[in-house]
Design a protein around this motif. Sequence first.
Motif, mmCIF file in Angstrom:
data_model
loop_
_atom_site.group_PDB
_atom_site.id
_atom_site.type_symbol
_atom_site.label_atom_id
_atom_site.label_comp_id
_atom_site.label_asym_id
_atom_site.label_seq_id
_atom_site.Cartn_x
_atom_site.Cartn_y
_atom_site.Cartn_z
ATOM 1 N N ALA A 136 9.593 1.278 7.632
ATOM 2 C CA ALA A 136 8.410 1.766 6.521
ATOM 3 C C ALA A 136 8.639 3.053 6.229
ATOM 4 C CB ALA A 136 7.317 0.736 6.335
ATOM 5 N N VAL A 139 11.354 4.279 3.489
ATOM 6 C CA VAL A 139 11.349 3.339 2.401
ATOM 7 C C VAL A 139 12.746 3.261 1.994
ATOM 8 C CG1 VAL A 139 10.909 2.317 0.292
ATOM 9 C CG2 VAL A 139 8.725 3.274 1.369
ATOM 10 N N ILE A 421 -0.030 5.329 -8.363
ATOM 11 C CA ILE A 421 0.837 4.469 -7.856
ATOM 12 C C ILE A 421 0.589 3.291 -6.476
ATOM 13 C CG2 ILE A 421 2.913 4.813 -6.852
ATOM 14 C CD1 ILE A 421 4.301 6.148 -9.286
ATOM 15 N N GLY A 422 -0.048 3.441 -5.865
ATOM 16 C CA GLY A 422 -0.638 3.075 -5.336
ATOM 17 C C GLY A 422 -1.420 2.095 -5.889
ATOM 18 N N TYR A 424 -0.594 0.728 -9.177
ATOM 19 C CA TYR A 424 0.622 -0.121 -9.171
ATOM 20 C C TYR A 424 0.970 -1.412 -8.904
ATOM 21 C CZ TYR A 424 4.629 -0.713 -11.624
ATOM 22 O OH TYR A 424 5.682 -1.856 -12.487
ATOM 23 N N VAL A 425 1.485 -0.634 -6.969
ATOM 24 C CA VAL A 425 2.153 -1.554 -6.497
ATOM 25 C C VAL A 425 1.030 -3.268 -6.196
ATOM 26 C CG1 VAL A 425 3.300 -1.275 -3.882
ATOM 27 C CG2 VAL A 425 3.587 0.053 -4.809
ATOM 28 N N GLN A 429 2.164 -7.631 -7.049
ATOM 29 C CA GLN A 429 1.971 -8.057 -6.176
ATOM 30 C C GLN A 429 0.506 -9.229 -6.450
ATOM 31 O OE1 GLN A 429 2.439 -6.757 -1.886
ATOM 32 N NE2 GLN A 429 5.047 -5.742 -2.802
ATOM 33 N N ASN A 439 10.247 1.950 -13.248
ATOM 34 C CA ASN A 439 12.007 2.651 -13.025
ATOM 35 C C ASN A 439 12.051 2.532 -11.412
ATOM 36 O OD1 ASN A 439 10.693 4.884 -12.747
ATOM 37 N ND2 ASN A 439 12.509 6.221 -12.637
ATOM 38 N N THR A 440 13.498 3.020 -11.894
ATOM 39 C CA THR A 440 13.859 3.105 -10.158
ATOM 40 C C THR A 440 15.102 3.501 -9.555
ATOM 41 O OG1 THR A 440 12.799 0.379 -9.414
ATOM 42 C CG2 THR A 440 14.333 1.383 -7.230
ATOM 43 N N LEU A 457 12.371 -10.348 -3.180
ATOM 44 C CA LEU A 457 11.138 -10.273 -3.763
ATOM 45 C C LEU A 457 10.508 -10.629 -4.390
ATOM 46 C CD1 LEU A 457 9.635 -6.308 -3.475
ATOM 47 C CD2 LEU A 457 8.810 -7.963 -1.588
ATOM 48 N N SER B 36 -0.294 1.942 0.146
ATOM 49 C CA SER B 36 0.714 1.156 -0.632
ATOM 50 C C SER B 36 0.908 2.653 -2.159
ATOM 51 C CB SER B 36 0.019 0.769 -2.331
ATOM 52 O OG SER B 36 -0.390 -0.665 -1.809
ATOM 53 N N ILE B 37 0.156 3.313 -1.457
ATOM 54 C CA ILE B 37 0.845 4.315 -2.586
ATOM 55 C C ILE B 37 1.706 5.373 -1.357
ATOM 56 C CG2 ILE B 37 -0.493 7.247 -1.994
ATOM 57 C CD1 ILE B 37 -2.909 5.304 -3.282
ATOM 58 N N MET B 38 2.062 5.787 -0.141
ATOM 59 C CA MET B 38 2.818 5.576 0.565
ATOM 60 C C MET B 38 4.060 4.980 0.273
ATOM 61 S SD MET B 38 1.354 5.332 4.491
ATOM 62 C CE MET B 38 2.642 6.251 5.393
ATOM 63 N N ALA B 39 4.072 3.615 -0.041
ATOM 64 C CA ALA B 39 5.252 3.313 0.476
ATOM 65 C C ALA B 39 5.925 3.438 -1.581
ATOM 66 C CB ALA B 39 4.852 2.193 -0.220
ATOM 67 N N GLY B 40 5.023 3.975 -2.539
ATOM 68 C CA GLY B 40 4.724 4.050 -3.823
ATOM 69 C C GLY B 40 4.976 5.689 -3.558
ATOM 70 N N THR B 45 8.423 3.477 -9.350
ATOM 71 C CA THR B 45 8.281 2.318 -9.462
ATOM 72 C C THR B 45 8.459 1.558 -8.250
ATOM 73 O OG1 THR B 45 8.422 2.396 -11.827
ATOM 74 C CG2 THR B 45 6.282 2.337 -11.365
ATOM 75 N N ASN B 46 8.970 1.382 -7.344
ATOM 76 C CA ASN B 46 9.417 0.882 -6.511
ATOM 77 C C ASN B 46 8.870 -0.849 -5.545
ATOM 78 O OD1 ASN B 46 12.720 2.351 -5.895
ATOM 79 N ND2 ASN B 46 11.730 4.068 -4.555
ATOM 80 N N ASP B 47 9.633 -1.572 -6.172
ATOM 81 C CA ASP B 47 9.268 -2.599 -5.193
ATOM 82 C C ASP B 47 9.273 -2.260 -3.819
ATOM 83 O OD1 ASP B 47 9.646 -3.618 -7.621
ATOM 84 O OD2 ASP B 47 11.033 -4.840 -7.751
ATOM 85 N N VAL B 48 8.331 -2.886 -2.970
ATOM 86 C CA VAL B 48 7.279 -3.184 -1.828
ATOM 87 C C VAL B 48 7.340 -4.420 -1.332
ATOM 88 C CG1 VAL B 48 6.781 -1.876 0.189
ATOM 89 C CG2 VAL B 48 6.655 -0.646 -2.050
ATOM 90 N N SER B 49 8.236 -4.875 -0.212
ATOM 91 C CA SER B 49 7.883 -6.037 -0.342
ATOM 92 C C SER B 49 6.664 -5.575 1.083
ATOM 93 C CB SER B 49 8.573 -6.238 1.075
ATOM 94 O OG SER B 49 8.612 -6.118 2.765
ATOM 95 N N PRO B 50 5.851 -6.953 0.953
ATOM 96 C CA PRO B 50 4.000 -7.871 1.794
ATOM 97 C C PRO B 50 4.610 -7.454 3.048
ATOM 98 C CG PRO B 50 5.271 -8.709 0.328
ATOM 99 C CD PRO B 50 5.793 -8.728 0.070
ATOM 100 N N GLN B 52 6.316 -4.526 4.636
ATOM 101 C CA GLN B 52 6.720 -3.238 4.689
ATOM 102 C C GLN B 52 5.314 -2.787 4.657
ATOM 103 O OE1 GLN B 52 9.469 -1.994 1.500
ATOM 104 N NE2 GLN B 52 11.048 -1.930 3.337
ATOM 105 N N LEU B 53 4.518 -3.038 3.676
ATOM 106 C CA LEU B 53 3.019 -3.232 3.653
ATOM 107 C C LEU B 53 2.134 -3.361 4.617
ATOM 108 C CD1 LEU B 53 2.314 -3.416 -0.233
ATOM 109 C CD2 LEU B 53 3.043 -1.346 0.729
#
Lengths: 535, 316
Positions: A136, A139, A421-422, A424-425, A429, A439-440, A457, B36-40, B45-50, B52-53
Amino acid sequence: MSDPRRRALPSLAAVTVLSLALGACSSSGADSAGGSAPHSGGHLTFALASDPICVDPQQAGNNDAIYPARQIVDSLTDQDPKTGKIVPWLATSWKVSEDASVFTFTLRKGATFSDGTPVNARAVKSNFDGIVKLGAKSVLGSSYLAGYKSTTVIDDHTAKVTFDSPNAQFLQATSTFTLGLLAESTVKLPAEKRCTDNLIGSGPFTLDGYTPNKSVEERRRPGYSWGSSLWKRKGPAYLDRLTFKVIPESGVRTGSLQSGQVDAIGGVAPQDEAGLKSTGFPLKSRANPGLPFGLTTNAARPITKDLKVRQAIQKAIDRQEVVDTVLSDSYRPATSSLASTTSGYKDLSDRLGHDPAGAGKLLDEAGWRTGPDGIRTKGGKKLALKIIWASNFGPNQTALELIQQQLKKTGIQVTLQSSTIGDYVALRQKGDYDFAWGNTTRVDPDILRTGYSSKLLNLGHLSDHALDSVLDKEASASDPAERAAHVAEAQQIVLDKGYQIPVFELTTVLGLSKKVHDLDFEASSRLQFHETWLS
Amino acid sequence: MRRYLAGRLLQAVFVLWAAFTLSFAVLYLLPGDPVSIMAGGAGDTNDVSPEQLAELRRTYGLDKPVLEQYGTQLRHALRGDFGISVQSGDKVGHMIGTALPATLQLTSGALVLALVLGAGTALLATYTRWRWLRQLLLSLPALGVSAPTFLVGLVLVQIVSFRWGLVPAFGNEGFGSLVLPVITLSLPTGAVLAQVFAKSLRTTLAEPYVETALAKGASRARVHFRHATRNAAIPPLTVVGVLVGNLLAGSVVVETVFSRTGVGRITATAVSAQDIPVVQGLVVFGALVFVLANLAVDLLYPLIDPRITTSAAVAR
């Protein structure tokens, strides 16, 4: 790509105007008597909008880290930004198995890392093994190497990379900075030991030092001669030195460029563009490939699970108005579910026209009748939708407020929920929303599969077997033409079914001094300084 | 004196502990999720899997129960170890230590300038016999307090750096790069000092002993600058203890506007990224600075006014 940090201090319009007026008095590009032919030498200073935090190309995520990181590594392949074709760099040739699960690379001879060790098949193996181990922490890397089985060293210059299942996007991924090669001495270090120091690559520049929140210093690598086959210059870079200065305030960045204190700046805000242009500072822009900014559907919700509602929203949004009102000439409305710079992009703008009447008709058919307050209702329930968004790009809020108004005209009520951002993730979910704005950036069209296949996902809760099968075919097609056909079909399905409501393409905008020549975007709209020279 | 110091030390330890605990509680209760912030952090606004979190959460010990996290962190903090930055992987102590000299330069420069400006304005405003000058000088503090640091900084950069090209607009190399940030940071502090000092001077000058001194033949200047100034110095000195904390807070804005490295910049980045270990380290650091500044002020009182003794200060 702005990030929330940068906007902690809002840019003050008055001061920006002042800076532009003052900038007009000082002319920094005047000393261009140095000649118009490319020549070696010089020290270029580039202003970054935020601290890179970690300049390891394999861990870097944000643009401000990628700019310096990209220069210190070479990749196995390169991608032509115009055609999207994968071309040789460290690898002179490669073979892809029929099902796109085995990739064999033949490396060029003579390339070395800056500590003198050779760039060979063993290095390829330890890098890929290392990225998987970063997990991770990388990423991007872990998504590029999803299903990675092993790398086999066949001989000194041949490496075979094997995946559990088809992974057609991997070939493009080898052209990215993320899969750029680092020396063994770097790869074996723990992730946090290779963020500011100890980064040894084979690229045209070497890392001289990184002081957090201040600057990244790089020097030309003498004797470099294994550049990408796309580059006109075969030898070492022109520039002696390259400095990336961290200047978080956008008004100060603009003024520093205009007063000649820096040579180029990143993160030019849409509202600063006109001023820079009018004072004689060329702008350079390129749309970021990948998924454009837009709304991603959560199809598990009572209202948005209705195809007609999604299709109506697709028609109700006036993309051109968003670009004209909120952004600048550098930006383009979305014309497909992929940005126009993505490989395999297909122009589907005929499906994305503004058609409020058509939208109204679809909503009528779906049983949503206009209520007394202008908002449509069905069975006593309002047509009210929730959009979640993060502040990763300055104009997001204004753009969404405009979209909110546009949808209201068609009788759709929208509430906007902002977050970091955090958050948002986490919100995505949890799934308590109808549309997610975002966007990506990704060059390979496989991002469609990441975003919309119900086998991955599947944050949008889709269950579209036709789409899944097209995306599977795309992922396992080793023939570029065949793959492009599947990618085109997938883009079309995603739009027609309203899984995504794309709005505009994120664009990277740079401001340059006239002294700076040949500073070019690579395929992912990040920067390559090898051929850049100063007059 | 010894008892006094011991008491103050205990107080200081309590303040530091409270700062640590409060910041832990606040950061824990914040809705955001640091991993989540790290991964983001890719900006997209990438999709991160649970998965990975979860992996990141394990790496940083964030999957443990709250009290266990608190206990571990407090133990480490007692040894001066605030862990590593979630963002950069650098040791928190090392990060703050590296950034500190730049911020010390900035804040101490600003404090000195603020003292000069503040004391100068107050003394002149109370001494002058020209009404218009007094009015003018007395209106300056209000202006200085209300002008936003951010705006002042940007305007100074635009004029002095971009227009006149006298000093660099960013960075912290050399004296030139320090001039504008120090001025910007000193203005609000100097304004508060001027206000407090001027008021205290006016009160003091109205006291009977002033008249007595004048009647005994002491010159006006002597009475003003020796007798009254010394007597009026206690309130502004008390304020300085608080203002040191303000300077530290002000460095967040000033260091961002002037692109300087320093504790303020680390704070800005760490807060927006919810980099918990760094924020914790900074909160405790800030509390430490505050405690030390106020201790220094308390120890200075008896030197200025012999009537105040440290034993009396305990009872204060």
